[in-house]
Design a protein around this motif. Sequence first.
Motif, PDB file in Angstrom:
ATOM      1  N   ARG A 135      29.058  56.302  53.532  1.00  0.00           N
ATOM      2  CA  ARG A 135      29.262  55.491  54.731  1.00  0.00           C
ATOM      3  C   ARG A 135      29.852  54.120  54.393  1.00  0.00           C
ATOM      4  O   ARG A 135      30.375  53.432  55.272  1.00  0.00           O
ATOM      5  N   ALA A 136      29.776  53.754  53.132  1.00  0.00           N
ATOM      6  CA  ALA A 136      30.350  52.468  52.705  1.00  0.00           C
ATOM      7  C   ALA A 136      31.795  52.614  52.239  1.00  0.00           C
ATOM      8  O   ALA A 136      32.416  51.643  51.821  1.00  0.00           O
ATOM      9  N   VAL A 181      21.201  50.515  47.486  1.00  0.00           N
ATOM     10  CA  VAL A 181      22.061  51.365  48.314  1.00  0.00           C
ATOM     11  C   VAL A 181      21.201  52.007  49.400  1.00  0.00           C
ATOM     12  O   VAL A 181      20.229  52.698  49.107  1.00  0.00           O
TER      13      VAL A 181
END
Length: 289
Positions: A135-136, A181
Amino acid sequence: MPPRSNPSARQRRLGAELRALRVEAGLSTEQAAALLDTTRTVISSTEAGRHGVSPQRLRRIASAYGSTDPPLTDALLAMCSDRTRGWWEDFRNLLPQAFLDIAELEWHARGLRVSTTTHMPDQLQTEDYARALFRAAVPALTEPEVEARVAHRVQRHRALDRPDAPPCEFLVHESALRTQVGGPAVLRAQLRRLTTAAERDNVTLQAIPFTAGAHPTPGQAVLYAHAPVARLDTVLAHRTPAPDDLHHTQAHLTTYHLHLDHIRHIALPPAKTLDLIHTIASQLPGQRR
């Protein structure tokens, strides 16, 4: 055998080795075609991995090229004899070819050596940790793309979980162990996943502490896959979660083998690695005292 429009990494590697054998024999494609009673097009297509090779034909090729390395021939025979459909084929047309190549490489490896600096080893990531990584990504992935990548990454655990799993060495930098994370809860679960994996007889886990200072391949993840014969080893070195290059040359293999040996030397032993992981987990926000 019929041509393959989209050959796998294993098929491409087999073709590359057949080309190497031909070149070592000092034969042009025309000369090889004459020896094997075929056409130059078939030789080229076979060497590109687009044209399948039967075990019988491979033996004929090895004989025509004057191969004097029986272990290599046996390894190549195993590569062309194995027609089992791998689980990664379920992701064809859903993910880039590189993702399939890596999964296939790990599944057939006789041993794995992995070093990471910025994130946990792919092979040991939890679902939530992997999802946070994807998603990053920049440019951003759609949710279906994220979920396909997460499913694939979790499936890669199978290479380590099966009864005949190969020996696996993981060298993880302290920066990866501490980077939150997905947040503290996700990292805590990820650290538990590491300690659970370290209990397996085939897994060696070592942390590279901040105090170790500089080391080779900073910021780069390395995957070294051992094959039945050293000539067929493969190394993947990349700086992003979606690598696209597998290296087979002796120069690359030697370089990264030495790099991993050096990193192992400066890393903490397994017992002290677990101590460090427990310390990091205890310092995370929300941890019960």
